[in-house]
Design a protein around this motif. Sequence first.
Motif, PDB file in Angstrom:
ATOM      1  N   ARG A  59       3.971  18.782 -17.225  1.00 29.50           N
ATOM      2  CA  ARG A  59       2.548  19.034 -17.445  1.00 29.50           C
ATOM      3  C   ARG A  59       1.915  19.486 -16.136  1.00 29.50           C
ATOM      4  O   ARG A  59       2.220  18.964 -15.073  1.00 29.50           O
ATOM      5  CB  ARG A  59       1.829  17.774 -17.950  1.00 29.50           C
ATOM      6  N   ASP A  60       1.024  20.448 -16.220  1.00 31.26           N
ATOM      7  CA  ASP A  60       0.337  20.957 -15.037  1.00 31.26           C
ATOM      8  C   ASP A  60      -0.916  20.124 -14.763  1.00 31.26           C
ATOM      9  O   ASP A  60      -2.034  20.623 -14.740  1.00 31.26           O
ATOM     10  CB  ASP A  60      -0.014  22.437 -15.229  1.00 31.26           C
ATOM     11  N   ILE A  61      -0.691  18.824 -14.622  1.00 32.75           N
ATOM     12  CA  ILE A  61      -1.780  17.883 -14.360  1.00 32.75           C
ATOM     13  C   ILE A  61      -1.376  17.062 -13.150  1.00 32.75           C
ATOM     14  O   ILE A  61      -0.343  16.388 -13.160  1.00 32.75           O
ATOM     15  CB  ILE A  61      -2.042  16.973 -15.576  1.00 32.75           C
ATOM     16  N   PHE A  62      -2.189  17.096 -12.104  1.00 31.52           N
ATOM     17  CA  PHE A  62      -1.764  16.587 -10.804  1.00 31.52           C
ATOM     18  C   PHE A  62      -2.956  16.041 -10.030  1.00 31.52           C
ATOM     19  O   PHE A  62      -4.013  16.674  -9.983  1.00 31.52           O
ATOM     20  CB  PHE A  62      -1.127  17.756 -10.033  1.00 31.52           C
ATOM     21  N   LEU A  63      -2.813  14.847  -9.467  1.00 29.68           N
ATOM     22  CA  LEU A  63      -3.814  14.281  -8.570  1.00 29.68           C
ATOM     23  C   LEU A  63      -3.148  14.019  -7.222  1.00 29.68           C
ATOM     24  O   LEU A  63      -2.141  13.309  -7.151  1.00 29.68           O
ATOM     25  CB  LEU A  63      -4.387  12.966  -9.112  1.00 29.68           C
ATOM     26  N   SER A  64      -3.714  14.566  -6.178  1.00 29.58           N
ATOM     27  CA  SER A  64      -3.124  14.401  -4.850  1.00 29.58           C
ATOM     28  C   SER A  64      -3.956  13.450  -4.002  1.00 29.58           C
ATOM     29  O   SER A  64      -5.133  13.183  -4.294  1.00 29.58           O
ATOM     30  CB  SER A  64      -3.008  15.754  -4.149  1.00 29.58           C
ATOM     31  N   ASP A  65      -3.318  12.932  -2.959  1.00 26.82           N
ATOM     32  CA  ASP A  65      -3.986  12.069  -1.977  1.00 26.82           C
ATOM     33  C   ASP A  65      -4.638  10.858  -2.632  1.00 26.82           C
ATOM     34  O   ASP A  65      -5.851  10.629  -2.544  1.00 26.82           O
ATOM     35  CB  ASP A  65      -5.025  12.859  -1.176  1.00 26.82           C
ATOM     36  N   VAL A  66      -3.815  10.060  -3.310  1.00 29.09           N
ATOM     37  CA  VAL A  66      -4.279   8.843  -3.981  1.00 29.09           C
ATOM     38  C   VAL A  66      -3.751   7.632  -3.215  1.00 29.09           C
ATOM     39  O   VAL A  66      -2.574   7.586  -2.838  1.00 29.09           O
ATOM     40  CB  VAL A  66      -3.783   8.794  -5.442  1.00 29.09           C
ATOM     41  N   ARG A  67      -4.621   6.674  -2.981  1.00 27.54           N
ATOM     42  CA  ARG A  67      -4.202   5.431  -2.338  1.00 27.54           C
ATOM     43  C   ARG A  67      -3.895   4.405  -3.425  1.00 27.54           C
ATOM     44  O   ARG A  67      -4.764   4.047  -4.222  1.00 27.54           O
ATOM     45  CB  ARG A  67      -5.289   4.897  -1.407  1.00 27.54           C
ATOM     46  N   ALA A  68      -2.657   3.938  -3.449  1.00 24.92           N
ATOM     47  CA  ALA A  68      -2.232   2.935  -4.430  1.00 24.92           C
ATOM     48  C   ALA A  68      -2.116   1.585  -3.734  1.00 24.92           C
ATOM     49  O   ALA A  68      -1.506   1.466  -2.666  1.00 24.92           O
ATOM     50  CB  ALA A  68      -0.901   3.329  -5.048  1.00 24.92           C
ATOM     51  N   GLU A  69      -2.698   0.551  -4.345  1.00 21.52           N
ATOM     52  CA  GLU A  69      -2.632  -0.799  -3.803  1.00 21.52           C
ATOM     53  C   GLU A  69      -2.161  -1.736  -4.907  1.00 21.52           C
ATOM     54  O   GLU A  69      -2.712  -1.741  -6.013  1.00 21.52           O
ATOM     55  CB  GLU A  69      -4.002  -1.234  -3.299  1.00 21.52           C
ATOM     56  N   ILE A  70      -1.125  -2.514  -4.601  1.00 22.77           N
ATOM     57  CA  ILE A  70      -0.547  -3.445  -5.568  1.00 22.77           C
ATOM     58  C   ILE A  70      -0.886  -4.859  -5.141  1.00 22.77           C
ATOM     59  O   ILE A  70      -0.654  -5.260  -3.998  1.00 22.77           O
ATOM     60  CB  ILE A  70       0.981  -3.262  -5.671  1.00 22.77           C
ATOM     61  N   PHE A  71      -1.456  -5.638  -6.083  1.00 25.96           N
ATOM     62  CA  PHE A  71      -1.838  -7.014  -5.833  1.00 25.96           C
ATOM     63  C   PHE A  71      -0.970  -7.922  -6.697  1.00 25.96           C
ATOM     64  O   PHE A  71      -0.706  -7.615  -7.868  1.00 25.96           O
ATOM     65  CB  PHE A  71      -3.307  -7.252  -6.181  1.00 25.96           C
ATOM     66  N   GLY A  72      -0.546  -9.045  -6.145  1.00 29.89           N
ATOM     67  CA  GLY A  72       0.246 -10.003  -6.907  1.00 29.89           C
ATOM     68  C   GLY A  72      -0.299 -11.401  -6.715  1.00 29.89           C
ATOM     69  O   GLY A  72      -0.987 -11.704  -5.736  1.00 29.89           O
ATOM     70  N   LYS A  89       0.839  -1.183   0.000  1.00 30.89           N
ATOM     71  CA  LYS A  89       0.000   0.000   0.000  1.00 30.89           C
ATOM     72  C   LYS A  89       0.882   1.244   0.000  1.00 30.89           C
ATOM     73  O   LYS A  89       1.883   1.300   0.698  1.00 30.89           O
ATOM     74  CB  LYS A  89      -0.906   0.033   1.234  1.00 30.89           C
ATOM     75  N   LEU A  90       0.462   2.237  -0.800  1.00 27.74           N
ATOM     76  CA  LEU A  90       1.218   3.479  -0.889  1.00 27.74           C
ATOM     77  C   LEU A  90       0.261   4.655  -0.867  1.00 27.74           C
ATOM     78  O   LEU A  90      -0.812   4.587  -1.457  1.00 27.74           O
ATOM     79  CB  LEU A  90       2.050   3.552  -2.176  1.00 27.74           C
ATOM     80  N   ASN A  91       0.644   5.714  -0.217  1.00 23.44           N
ATOM     81  CA  ASN A  91      -0.068   6.986  -0.312  1.00 23.44           C
ATOM     82  C   ASN A  91       0.739   7.892  -1.230  1.00 23.44           C
ATOM     83  O   ASN A  91       1.887   8.225  -0.914  1.00 23.44           O
ATOM     84  CB  ASN A  91      -0.235   7.619   1.065  1.00 23.44           C
ATOM     85  N   VAL A  92       0.158   8.267  -2.361  1.00 29.48           N
ATOM     86  CA  VAL A  92       0.947   8.930  -3.398  1.00 29.48           C
ATOM     87  C   VAL A  92       0.224  10.145  -3.970  1.00 29.48           C
ATOM     88  O   VAL A  92      -0.989  10.303  -3.819  1.00 29.48           O
ATOM     89  CB  VAL A  92       1.267   7.950  -4.563  1.00 29.48           C
ATOM     90  N   ASP A  93       1.018  10.993  -4.623  1.00 26.85           N
ATOM     91  CA  ASP A  93       0.510  12.009  -5.542  1.00 26.85           C
ATOM     92  C   ASP A  93       0.891  11.563  -6.942  1.00 26.85           C
ATOM     93  O   ASP A  93       1.954  10.956  -7.145  1.00 26.85           O
ATOM     94  CB  ASP A  93       1.116  13.388  -5.247  1.00 26.85           C
ATOM     95  N   LEU A 130      -5.765   2.306  -8.046  1.00 24.23           N
ATOM     96  CA  LEU A 130      -5.557   3.665  -7.567  1.00 24.23           C
ATOM     97  C   LEU A 130      -6.908   4.249  -7.177  1.00 24.23           C
ATOM     98  O   LEU A 130      -7.819   4.303  -7.999  1.00 24.23           O
ATOM     99  CB  LEU A 130      -4.906   4.535  -8.654  1.00 24.23           C
ATOM    100  N   THR A 131      -7.031   4.683  -5.940  1.00 23.04           N
ATOM    101  CA  THR A 131      -8.298   5.210  -5.440  1.00 23.04           C
ATOM    102  C   THR A 131      -8.147   6.676  -5.092  1.00 23.04           C
ATOM    103  O   THR A 131      -7.350   7.045  -4.227  1.00 23.04           O
ATOM    104  CB  THR A 131      -8.767   4.432  -4.200  1.00 23.04           C
ATOM    105  N   HIS A 132      -8.907   7.505  -5.806  1.00 25.92           N
ATOM    106  CA  HIS A 132      -8.955   8.946  -5.567  1.00 25.92           C
ATOM    107  C   HIS A 132     -10.379   9.262  -5.114  1.00 25.92           C
ATOM    108  O   HIS A 132     -11.309   8.481  -5.356  1.00 25.92           O
ATOM    109  CB  HIS A 132      -8.603   9.709  -6.848  1.00 25.92           C
TER     110      HIS A 132
END
Length: 328
Positions: A71-84, A61-65, A93-95
Amino acid sequence: MNLNVKFDGINFFQLFKESPFDAFEISGENIKAMNSNFEGISIPNSGKISSLKVIPLPSRKLNVDLYFKGRDIFLSDVRAEIFGGFNSTLLKLTHESALFKFDFEKKVFHFTLKKFKRLRDLEEIIEFLICLVSGEEPLIFYIKDIIEGDSTITEEEIEFLRMSPDENIAIREELLEIQQIVILLKEIQKQYRIVFRDFEFNLTEDILKILDILELHMSKDVQLINKLYFSLNDIKFYENTMNQERFVEEINTKQQQFVFESKRKIGTINLLNQEIDINDELIVKCNDAYITQVQKSSEVILNENFNVELKSANEGIKMGFLKYFNER
């Protein structure tokens, strides 16, 4: 704590393969036996098990931007989850306004738009997605923290992925269409002095029809449309010489032309939780109409049922609002 469960008639490999991100529930009828123990001590079961819910857990699990360099394109406070597992790597990615899912093995990308606080938030998500599927720049993860057990790694920048534009042509075209709708929604806000707030964005057929009506009203123009649908109940005669069914059968069989005119009073329209005042009559008129087909299944246009298709021989079908129709 260890849990051992025996199942009957359940293919776990197939379930995880089809829905690797999603929880699923197993009926108690498919559970043959279940026992658990903690540090060698058996824990007895109490009562019959009605169901068992299985929830896939991410390996990281990661908390990422998220952003693209240059590019002036930005999403903040996204929860990233990696499954294997099962020979695949999955990323979710959950925003607050959207959900993105990547299956790298199948090369499948899926997104879901959720609730938006304002129209600008929707605009930013669409801009982000267009840049992502275009593959012009790699997606950068600015990791705020990586959570692995009791340890936390903070502040790291990773060039995570660059999508192939050739594999996402259909998605990009869909997003460009949504972008044009966002532009129209901004015009609607300005024209009718409203603000779209706290809305869900679902492009249904009814929403698209409403947008067409509002665009026509804002244009102050009369449009020519290719075809029109109407119901038998919409037909009214100046002389009651035959019933509706007989009329349709007669002119459809002989391909006769007739004059068609309809007026529909439109008071207010609800769009994305906002009431928009129209207070005008929508006019549809055709001087050389003919019926092309009588449909067995009805369509829904502005909440009315239609089952006859009508076209124009030469002049076209005119549609506009009364205050502007008489000027043409």
